[in-house]
Design an enzyme around this catalytic site. Sequence first.
Site, PDB file in Angstrom:
ATOM      1  N   GLU A 214       0.918   5.482  12.729  1.00  0.00           N
ATOM      2  CA  GLU A 214      -0.378   4.920  13.121  1.00  0.00           C
ATOM      3  C   GLU A 214      -0.284   3.449  13.503  1.00  0.00           C
ATOM      4  O   GLU A 214      -0.941   3.004  14.434  1.00  0.00           O
ATOM      5  CB  GLU A 214      -1.371   5.032  11.955  1.00  0.00           C
ATOM      6  CG  GLU A 214      -2.020   6.382  11.806  1.00  0.00           C
ATOM      7  CD  GLU A 214      -3.128   6.337  10.757  1.00  0.00           C
ATOM      8  OE1 GLU A 214      -3.744   5.263  10.590  1.00  0.00           O
ATOM      9  OE2 GLU A 214      -3.361   7.360  10.107  1.00  0.00           O
ATOM     10  N   ASP A 215       0.527   2.700  12.776  1.00  0.00           N
ATOM     11  CA  ASP A 215       0.408   1.244  12.831  1.00  0.00           C
ATOM     12  C   ASP A 215       1.622   0.493  13.374  1.00  0.00           C
ATOM     13  O   ASP A 215       1.595  -0.738  13.445  1.00  0.00           O
ATOM     14  CB  ASP A 215       0.107   0.705  11.425  1.00  0.00           C
ATOM     15  CG  ASP A 215      -1.242   1.181  10.902  1.00  0.00           C
ATOM     16  OD1 ASP A 215      -2.115   1.498  11.728  1.00  0.00           O
ATOM     17  OD2 ASP A 215      -1.407   1.252   9.674  1.00  0.00           O
TER      18      ASP A 215
ATOM     19  N   ASP B 192      -3.154   8.400  -0.796  1.00  0.00           N
ATOM     20  CA  ASP B 192      -3.515   7.324   0.129  1.00  0.00           C
ATOM     21  C   ASP B 192      -4.966   6.927  -0.071  1.00  0.00           C
ATOM     22  O   ASP B 192      -5.304   5.731  -0.190  1.00  0.00           O
ATOM     23  CB  ASP B 192      -3.264   7.802   1.556  1.00  0.00           C
ATOM     24  CG  ASP B 192      -3.772   6.841   2.622  1.00  0.00           C
ATOM     25  OD1 ASP B 192      -3.656   5.616   2.429  1.00  0.00           O
ATOM     26  OD2 ASP B 192      -4.262   7.312   3.663  1.00  0.00           O
TER      27      ASP B 192
ATOM     28  N   HIS C  97       0.827  -1.222   0.000  1.00  0.00           N
ATOM     29  CA  HIS C  97       0.000   0.000   0.000  1.00  0.00           C
ATOM     30  C   HIS C  97       0.856   1.265   0.000  1.00  0.00           C
ATOM     31  O   HIS C  97       0.694   2.103  -0.899  1.00  0.00           O
ATOM     32  CB  HIS C  97      -0.969  -0.027   1.177  1.00  0.00           C
ATOM     33  CG  HIS C  97      -1.616   1.287   1.457  1.00  0.00           C
ATOM     34  ND1 HIS C  97      -2.437   1.939   0.556  1.00  0.00           N
ATOM     35  CD2 HIS C  97      -1.543   2.101   2.556  1.00  0.00           C
ATOM     36  CE1 HIS C  97      -2.850   3.078   1.084  1.00  0.00           C
ATOM     37  NE2 HIS C  97      -2.324   3.198   2.290  1.00  0.00           N
TER      38      HIS C  97
ATOM     39  N   HIS D 177       3.779   6.904   5.597  1.00  0.00           N
ATOM     40  CA  HIS D 177       2.583   7.589   6.104  1.00  0.00           C
ATOM     41  C   HIS D 177       1.779   6.777   7.125  1.00  0.00           C
ATOM     42  O   HIS D 177       1.041   7.359   7.920  1.00  0.00           O
ATOM     43  CB  HIS D 177       1.679   8.031   4.950  1.00  0.00           C
ATOM     44  CG  HIS D 177       0.874   6.939   4.317  1.00  0.00           C
ATOM     45  ND1 HIS D 177       1.360   6.159   3.287  1.00  0.00           N
ATOM     46  CD2 HIS D 177      -0.381   6.490   4.564  1.00  0.00           C
ATOM     47  CE1 HIS D 177       0.431   5.299   2.922  1.00  0.00           C
ATOM     48  NE2 HIS D 177      -0.632   5.473   3.684  1.00  0.00           N
ATOM     49  N   ASP D 178       1.918   5.453   7.139  1.00  0.00           N
ATOM     50  CA  ASP D 178       1.188   4.655   8.129  1.00  0.00           C
ATOM     51  C   ASP D 178       2.077   4.126   9.252  1.00  0.00           C
ATOM     52  O   ASP D 178       1.601   3.396  10.132  1.00  0.00           O
ATOM     53  CB  ASP D 178       0.493   3.464   7.445  1.00  0.00           C
ATOM     54  CG  ASP D 178      -0.811   3.865   6.776  1.00  0.00           C
ATOM     55  OD1 ASP D 178      -1.441   4.832   7.247  1.00  0.00           O
ATOM     56  OD2 ASP D 178      -1.199   3.211   5.791  1.00  0.00           O
TER      57      ASP D 178
END
Length: 221
Positions: free
Chosen positions: A82-83, A140, A54, A78-79
């Site tokens: 968050e993750d 995204d 992704h 970018h994630d």
Amino acid sequence: MGLSLKDYANNKEIKNINEIELLNEDSLTSRALKFAIEAHGDTRRKDGILYINHPIAVANIVRENGYCDECIAAAYLHDVVEDTKYTLEDIAKAFTGKVAHLVDCASEPDKSLDWEDRKKHTINLIPNLSKEECIVPLCDKINNIEDLINGDNRYGDEFYSKFKRPKDYHEWYYFNLLNGFKKVYGYNDLVKRFAADIAYLFLKNEELYDFNKNLEIPKRK
């Protein structure tokens, strides 16, 4: 010694790594990609593919549209905040403050919050960003909705059982996002692509969307 980016590129589950990244593994974008690959590890998306595919897809769209290396690096990363275990401070230290800021612009707040609160945060944030700050969120969301289209085409409404909310909530979210992206970019090619994806998924015909009219946001059922 750890794996090189070329080693990761030999993994058949990791798709579409841009050849540019393999030419100079010390570049900002190459280091960001390697960081993201290692941070996400074996995590998978809801369709079963390795998660790293992704951010690679998002970074490729950012690059194709002529944005700077820091925007591309932020797309890869970018994630991560968050993750994974990494923080914005880690990103700033490993890369630059600008990359960390761009990652922050693409990140949701604490995932312990309700789905609606996290999505409203993004909806309210988007119209207040600059074009550069907004490019990673836009790319995204394009990749996300195109993955939704693939899942919807394959499994129908059953696909949404994998998510926290049913399909009509996603419709509410994406139509709101489209209005925000329109305020930042007008109807550039990426916004038109996003609009066509939304119309195809939720209206079942991308030609139903009139780009010259203001979009009315549908109410959730």
